[in-house]
Design an enzyme around this catalytic site. Structure first.
Site, mmCIF file in Angstrom:
data_model
loop_
_atom_site.group_PDB
_atom_site.id
_atom_site.type_symbol
_atom_site.label_atom_id
_atom_site.label_comp_id
_atom_site.label_asym_id
_atom_site.label_seq_id
_atom_site.Cartn_x
_atom_site.Cartn_y
_atom_site.Cartn_z
ATOM 1 C CG ASN A 10 -2.205 11.520 2.894
ATOM 2 O OD1 ASN A 10 -1.689 10.627 2.211
ATOM 3 N ND2 ASN A 10 -1.851 11.729 4.144
ATOM 4 C CE LYS A 11 -5.036 5.569 4.526
ATOM 5 N NZ LYS A 11 -6.032 4.743 3.805
ATOM 6 N NE ARG B 38 0.179 1.269 3.403
ATOM 7 C CZ ARG B 38 1.121 2.154 3.660
ATOM 8 N NH1 ARG B 38 2.398 1.793 3.742
ATOM 9 N NH2 ARG B 38 0.849 3.418 3.844
ATOM 10 N N GLY B 39 0.269 2.408 -0.085
ATOM 11 C CA GLY B 39 1.064 3.626 -0.254
ATOM 12 C C GLY B 39 1.155 3.908 -1.748
ATOM 13 C CB ALA B 40 0.372 6.975 -3.676
ATOM 14 C CG ASP C 70 -3.035 8.181 -1.209
ATOM 15 O OD1 ASP C 70 -2.962 8.671 -0.065
ATOM 16 O OD2 ASP C 70 -2.669 7.024 -1.483
ATOM 17 C CD GLN D 154 -3.002 2.599 6.927
ATOM 18 O OE1 GLN D 154 -3.578 2.994 7.945
ATOM 19 N NE2 GLN D 154 -3.633 2.469 5.780
HETATM 20 O O1 MRU Z 1 -4.463 3.177 2.247
HETATM 21 P P1 MRU Z 1 -2.973 3.377 2.162
HETATM 22 O O2 MRU Z 1 -2.224 2.784 3.317
HETATM 23 O O3 MRU Z 1 -2.441 2.932 0.821
HETATM 24 O O4 MRU Z 1 -2.798 4.958 2.237
HETATM 25 C C1 MRU Z 1 -1.497 5.497 2.221
HETATM 26 C C2 MRU Z 1 -1.474 6.967 2.332
HETATM 27 O O5 MRU Z 1 -2.480 7.616 2.459
HETATM 28 C C3 MRU Z 1 -0.135 7.621 2.186
HETATM 29 O O6 MRU Z 1 -0.037 8.745 2.995
HETATM 30 C C4 MRU Z 1 0.049 8.029 0.719
HETATM 31 O O7 MRU Z 1 -0.194 6.947 -0.116
HETATM 32 C C5 MRU Z 1 1.415 8.557 0.463
HETATM 33 S S1 MRU Z 1 2.622 7.271 0.480
HETATM 34 C C6 MRU Z 1 4.116 7.947 0.115
#
Ligand code: MRU
Length: 398
Positions: free
Chosen positions: A252-253, A53-55, A242, A201
């Protein structure tokens, strides 16, 4: 990043180019579990079910997923079907579409026989590019942290939300890159880590990687940030993103928006670390146009953690049958963003500055109607039941 003193990336291809190795992040922080993904279906599952996960990491993983599919079938139909399917594995982070579109741009003009090698080469290039970009974000963010350190005695207190760290990228992270750079440069630092309900997370992933890098940190309940800001315990906020719209709205999250509001009320800088692969110039109004993923209600109604006997268990938090909604992301309006830390330097969250960056992702289909559809599906979730979070297009033929 170093794990137990050993340098490691979050994903790497098998030398024979027949598989991708990733960390199953669902097992962290209790166990570092590496998984072998042997085909596009495994890659799709790993993205949709958040093993990765994470963009930026989602984007790099998807690129290798398409390369894996090219090992099996690389005619035009197989290519287009695989790309469309992968692109929908998670709807919010634009890096997924960015990476898939980048591969398509390379592969479409080629004869099918030439696509396999080209796909693996391009996927490798995307992974390498991510590391270079994050290194540059770290360099630019370091200057911001050094400036704060020069103005105060004691450690610079950074607050971060979710995990925009090593685990969310191929290496270094985006929001954590300045932190790691500053730590390496001897800037005294302390990081407030939002736990980041519902999937935690922050508590599970950011705390784990900061510990491995030796960065002083403290996990806090998501609701504690505003209080700490009011009492002078936070110097600045750095979060990841994201998707960022052309006018600088930051998705973002979930919970990021509340931190931005609190930072604004306390006149604190609110920075967003943004690789340009996360910029979506095809969207203007982030609030109206960025598709927000709604995930399973179970992520809200249940928690997992390590029991006293060492086993990892899941527990239910709510009365049987309680309805729960789980929007996974929110949008912080550009007016609350102090600046975007990009690989090209600090950029204002406004349309003119972002268009000048000129390296945004290709235009692609946006899915506002899918967003409404997802919301309906997820609010139907109840404790003790499992609901699918978003529509699943068909996998490509083998
Ligand atoms: O749902 P996730 O864990 O994929 O969400 C991740 C986030 O919101 C991060 O802050 C975002 O992807 C940036 S990662 C460098």
């Amino acid at each position: 990043m170093k794990v137990d003193g050993r340098a490691m990336r979050t994903l790497w291809p098998a030398p024979a180019r027949d598989a991708l190795f990733v960390i199953d992040q669902r097992a962290l922080p209790h166990r570092l579990q590496v998984e072998r993904l042997g085909d596009i279906a495994a890659v799709h599952r790993a993205i949709a079910d958040m093993w990765v996960r994470g963009a930026p990491l989602i984007g790099a993983t998807a690129a290798y997923g398409l390369a894996l599919q090219m090992n099996r079938a690389c005619d035009d139909t197989a290519l287009e079907q695989a790309a469309a399917w992968l692109q929908q594995a998670r709807p919010t982070a634009v890096n997924l579409a960015w990476a898939v579109q980048r591969l398509l741009a390379v592969l479409r003009p080629l004869a099918p026989a030439a696509r396999r090698d080209a796909a693996w080469t391009e996927a490798d290039a995307i992974a390498e590019h991510d590391v270079q970009v994050n290194t540059a974000i770290g360099r630019h963010g370091l200057a911001l942290l050094q400036a704060v350190a020069a103005r105060k005695a004691g450690p610079v207190n950074v607050l971060t939300h979710c995990n925009a760290g090593w685990l969310a990228t191929v290496d270094r992270g985006t929001a954590t890159a300045p932190i790691y750079a500053a730590h390496a440069a001897g800037v005294p630092l302390h990081v407030w880590v939002d736990e980041t309900r519902p999937r935690n997370q922050g508590a599970s992933l950011t705390a784990w990687e900061l510990a491995h890098e030796g960065v002083p940190h403290t996990v806090i309940a998501d609701n504690a940030g505003g209080h700490l800001m009011q009492h002078g315990e936070v110097d600045l906020v750095i979060v990841g993103c994201d998707r960022v719209s052309a006018r600088g709205d930051v998705c973002n999250k979930i919970g990021t928006y509340l931190k931005a509001l609190a930072a604004h009320d306390n006149a604190l800088p609110f920075y967003v670390a943004m690789p340009t692969s996360t910029l979506d110039l095809s969207l203007h109004d982030g609030l109206a146009q960025i598709p927000i993923e709604y995930r399973s209600a179970r992520e809200v109604t249940h928690l997992s953690g390590r029991a006293a006997d060492g086993t990892v268990v899941e527990v239910q938090l709510v009365p049987d049958g309680t309805a729960a909604a789980n929007p996974a992301f929110d949008v912080t309006p550009a007016r609350l963003v102090t600046g975007l830390i990009t690989e090209h330097g600090l950029v204002a969250a406004d349309e003119a500055a972002l268009r000048r960056l000129g390296d945004g992702p290709p235009r692609h289909e946006r899915t506002r109607s899918a967003c409404r559809l997802d919301r309906g599906a997820a609010t139907a979730g109840r404790a003790g039941t499992e609901s699918r979070q978003h529509r699943q297009p068909q996998p490509p033929a083998r």
